[in-house]
Write a protein that holds these residues in place. Sequence first.
Motif, PDB file in Angstrom:
ATOM      1  N   MET A  26     -31.786 -13.521-114.448  1.00  0.00           N
ATOM      2  CA  MET A  26     -33.009 -12.579-114.630  1.00  0.00           C
ATOM      3  C   MET A  26     -33.453 -11.844-113.554  1.00  0.00           C
ATOM      4  O   MET A  26     -34.239 -11.045-113.617  1.00  0.00           O
ATOM      5  CB  MET A  26     -34.309 -13.665-115.008  1.00  0.00           C
ATOM      6  N   THR A  27     -32.733 -12.037-112.348  1.00  0.00           N
ATOM      7  CA  THR A  27     -32.777 -11.268-111.301  1.00  0.00           C
ATOM      8  C   THR A  27     -32.791  -9.816-111.464  1.00  0.00           C
ATOM      9  O   THR A  27     -33.189  -8.915-110.590  1.00  0.00           O
ATOM     10  CB  THR A  27     -32.063 -11.898-110.074  1.00  0.00           C
ATOM     11  N   MET A  28     -31.870  -9.422-112.432  1.00  0.00           N
ATOM     12  CA  MET A  28     -31.468  -8.292-112.911  1.00  0.00           C
ATOM     13  C   MET A  28     -32.161  -7.429-113.913  1.00  0.00           C
ATOM     14  O   MET A  28     -32.265  -6.367-114.217  1.00  0.00           O
ATOM     15  CB  MET A  28     -29.848  -8.057-113.253  1.00  0.00           C
ATOM     16  N   ILE A  29     -33.350  -8.210-114.171  1.00  0.00           N
ATOM     17  CA  ILE A  29     -34.080  -7.699-115.516  1.00  0.00           C
ATOM     18  C   ILE A  29     -35.380  -6.746-114.913  1.00  0.00           C
ATOM     19  O   ILE A  29     -35.994  -7.282-114.048  1.00  0.00           O
ATOM     20  CB  ILE A  29     -34.678  -8.610-116.435  1.00  0.00           C
ATOM     21  N   PRO A  30     -35.293  -5.616-115.265  1.00  0.00           N
ATOM     22  CA  PRO A  30     -36.589  -4.730-114.830  1.00  0.00           C
ATOM     23  C   PRO A  30     -37.474  -4.786-115.779  1.00  0.00           C
ATOM     24  O   PRO A  30     -37.438  -5.046-117.069  1.00  0.00           O
ATOM     25  CB  PRO A  30     -35.855  -3.128-115.117  1.00  0.00           C
ATOM     26  N   TYR A  32     -39.945  -7.087-115.922  1.00  0.00           N
ATOM     27  CA  TYR A  32     -40.302  -8.473-116.024  1.00  0.00           C
ATOM     28  C   TYR A  32     -40.616  -9.247-114.995  1.00  0.00           C
ATOM     29  O   TYR A  32     -39.792  -8.928-113.975  1.00  0.00           O
ATOM     30  CB  TYR A  32     -38.869  -9.183-116.807  1.00  0.00           C
ATOM     31  N   PRO A  33     -41.290 -10.361-114.900  1.00  0.00           N
ATOM     32  CA  PRO A  33     -41.571 -10.973-113.805  1.00  0.00           C
ATOM     33  C   PRO A  33     -40.341 -12.110-113.369  1.00  0.00           C
ATOM     34  O   PRO A  33     -40.359 -13.264-113.978  1.00  0.00           O
ATOM     35  CB  PRO A  33     -43.000 -11.934-114.274  1.00  0.00           C
ATOM     36  N   ILE A  34     -39.750 -11.626-112.799  1.00  0.00           N
ATOM     37  CA  ILE A  34     -38.443 -12.242-112.519  1.00  0.00           C
ATOM     38  C   ILE A  34     -38.424 -13.542-111.914  1.00  0.00           C
ATOM     39  O   ILE A  34     -37.414 -14.342-111.753  1.00  0.00           O
ATOM     40  CB  ILE A  34     -37.299 -11.499-111.834  1.00  0.00           C
ATOM     41  N   LEU A  35     -39.605 -13.848-110.960  1.00  0.00           N
ATOM     42  CA  LEU A  35     -39.838 -15.027-110.531  1.00  0.00           C
ATOM     43  C   LEU A  35     -39.818 -16.337-111.451  1.00  0.00           C
ATOM     44  O   LEU A  35     -39.305 -17.426-111.240  1.00  0.00           O
ATOM     45  CB  LEU A  35     -41.048 -15.288-109.789  1.00  0.00           C
ATOM     46  N   VAL A  36     -40.131 -15.917-112.935  1.00  0.00           N
ATOM     47  CA  VAL A  36     -40.138 -16.957-113.922  1.00  0.00           C
ATOM     48  C   VAL A  36     -38.687 -17.517-113.907  1.00  0.00           C
ATOM     49  O   VAL A  36     -38.628 -18.662-114.296  1.00  0.00           O
ATOM     50  CB  VAL A  36     -40.528 -16.197-115.393  1.00  0.00           C
ATOM     51  N   GLY A  37     -37.592 -16.891-113.607  1.00  0.00           N
ATOM     52  CA  GLY A  37     -36.235 -17.336-113.691  1.00  0.00           C
ATOM     53  C   GLY A  37     -36.286 -18.606-112.979  1.00  0.00           C
ATOM     54  O   GLY A  37     -35.680 -19.602-113.062  1.00  0.00           O
ATOM     55  N   LEU A  93     -27.238 -11.540-106.549  1.00  0.00           N
ATOM     56  CA  LEU A  93     -27.798 -10.372-107.498  1.00  0.00           C
ATOM     57  C   LEU A  93     -28.818  -9.587-106.892  1.00  0.00           C
ATOM     58  O   LEU A  93     -28.585  -8.465-107.018  1.00  0.00           O
ATOM     59  CB  LEU A  93     -28.351 -11.129-108.809  1.00  0.00           C
ATOM     60  N   THR A  94     -29.589  -9.878-105.819  1.00  0.00           N
ATOM     61  CA  THR A  94     -30.398  -9.292-105.205  1.00  0.00           C
ATOM     62  C   THR A  94     -29.887  -8.380-104.157  1.00  0.00           C
ATOM     63  O   THR A  94     -30.291  -7.171-104.520  1.00  0.00           O
ATOM     64  CB  THR A  94     -31.360 -10.210-104.333  1.00  0.00           C
ATOM     65  N   LEU A  95     -28.839  -8.690-103.660  1.00  0.00           N
ATOM     66  CA  LEU A  95     -27.889  -8.021-102.508  1.00  0.00           C
ATOM     67  C   LEU A  95     -27.399  -6.675-103.348  1.00  0.00           C
ATOM     68  O   LEU A  95     -27.199  -5.482-103.075  1.00  0.00           O
ATOM     69  CB  LEU A  95     -26.915  -8.483-101.830  1.00  0.00           C
ATOM     70  N   VAL A  96     -26.928  -6.993-104.708  1.00  0.00           N
ATOM     71  CA  VAL A  96     -26.059  -6.048-105.644  1.00  0.00           C
ATOM     72  C   VAL A  96     -27.333  -5.161-106.034  1.00  0.00           C
ATOM     73  O   VAL A  96     -26.950  -3.736-105.991  1.00  0.00           O
ATOM     74  CB  VAL A  96     -25.508  -6.590-107.050  1.00  0.00           C
ATOM     75  N   ARG A  97     -28.377  -5.480-106.335  1.00  0.00           N
ATOM     76  CA  ARG A  97     -29.416  -4.429-106.639  1.00  0.00           C
ATOM     77  C   ARG A  97     -29.985  -3.595-105.573  1.00  0.00           C
ATOM     78  O   ARG A  97     -30.028  -2.393-105.558  1.00  0.00           O
ATOM     79  CB  ARG A  97     -30.972  -5.153-107.352  1.00  0.00           C
ATOM     80  N   MET A  98     -29.893  -4.215-104.471  1.00  0.00           N
ATOM     81  CA  MET A  98     -30.550  -3.331-103.047  1.00  0.00           C
ATOM     82  C   MET A  98     -29.394  -2.406-102.591  1.00  0.00           C
ATOM     83  O   MET A  98     -29.733  -1.334-101.964  1.00  0.00           O
ATOM     84  CB  MET A  98     -31.015  -4.555-101.916  1.00  0.00           C
ATOM     85  N   LEU A  99     -28.126  -2.897-102.871  1.00  0.00           N
ATOM     86  CA  LEU A  99     -26.932  -2.162-102.134  1.00  0.00           C
ATOM     87  C   LEU A  99     -26.416  -1.168-103.183  1.00  0.00           C
ATOM     88  O   LEU A  99     -26.154   0.017-102.689  1.00  0.00           O
ATOM     89  CB  LEU A  99     -26.138  -3.037-101.523  1.00  0.00           C
ATOM     90  N   LEU A 100     -26.420  -1.262-104.402  1.00  0.00           N
ATOM     91  CA  LEU A 100     -25.719  -0.497-105.385  1.00  0.00           C
ATOM     92  C   LEU A 100     -26.739   0.176-106.375  1.00  0.00           C
ATOM     93  O   LEU A 100     -26.263   1.083-107.053  1.00  0.00           O
ATOM     94  CB  LEU A 100     -24.522  -1.386-106.129  1.00  0.00           C
ATOM     95  N   MET A 101     -28.029  -0.515-106.538  1.00  0.00           N
ATOM     96  CA  MET A 101     -28.909  -0.009-107.714  1.00  0.00           C
ATOM     97  C   MET A 101     -30.162   0.159-107.190  1.00  0.00           C
ATOM     98  O   MET A 101     -30.958   0.459-108.075  1.00  0.00           O
ATOM     99  CB  MET A 101     -28.738  -1.184-108.792  1.00  0.00           C
ATOM    100  N   SER A 102     -30.430   0.492-105.820  1.00  0.00           N
ATOM    101  CA  SER A 102     -31.815   0.644-105.591  1.00  0.00           C
ATOM    102  C   SER A 102     -32.181   1.938-105.863  1.00  0.00           C
ATOM    103  O   SER A 102     -33.660   2.119-106.214  1.00  0.00           O
ATOM    104  CB  SER A 102     -31.647   0.627-103.910  1.00  0.00           C
ATOM    105  N   SER A 103     -31.448   2.855-106.239  1.00  0.00           N
ATOM    106  CA  SER A 103     -32.013   4.171-106.797  1.00  0.00           C
ATOM    107  C   SER A 103     -32.073   4.336-108.152  1.00  0.00           C
ATOM    108  O   SER A 103     -32.302   5.341-108.953  1.00  0.00           O
ATOM    109  CB  SER A 103     -31.323   5.394-106.122  1.00  0.00           C
TER     110      SER A 103
END
Length: 217
Positions: A26-30, A32-37, A93-103
């Motif tokens: 769920m970390t990858m879901i935009p 959505y309140p991802i903390l619910v995961g 998964l957070t690092l994937v978002r921050m490094l590769l998908m931040s834009s």
Amino acid sequence: MSELLKKEFRLAASPLSYWFLAFALMTMIPGYPILVGGFFVCLGLFQSYQNAREQNDVIYTALLPVRKTDIVRAKIGFTVLIECAAWVLCAVLTLVRMLLMSSAGVYTANAMMNANLVYLGWLAVLYGLFNVIFVRGYFKTVYKIGKPFVIFTILGFLAVAVAEVMHHLPGLAWLNSTGFDRFGGQLVFLLAGISLYLIMTGYTLNASVRSMERLDL
């Protein structure tokens, strides 16, 4: 002690404790309140404690040539390892978002919490709340688990709500960064969350050991 920990993983644990690790995705879901995961990971752990209660696991274990305090340490050890596994999955998964998908547009326009170091700090706090409220409550009786889980659910979702509101407050938009903006601030928030987790879990262990020593099983 190591044998008791193996028992927790092989016999006492509910399969849901393992399957619900998938909620880290769920970390990858935009949007959505991802903390619910993180809450669902705790729900999976709750199923293991419920399973242990229904099978009289604590009484069975107490009949073995082991110390009552080791029963507590093994069960909390299992809980912590599942929480850490879920947290590490979310961190990757957070690092994937921050490094590769931040834009990516779906994240930069995301009004809900983004995955960053602040999110990982909040996740640690959520797991700490589960330990200090539910796990601590469980070891007061080793039977009554409904009330402590309801209390955790209320406070856990309150923490989720606070986390979702904070980055909308004036001057705190950086909390919802999609990358490494304000890295120092993010790192401080992460370390604070981990510190709170360690404090709450340490208290849970010590208090639960004392409760178990007083319980007449």
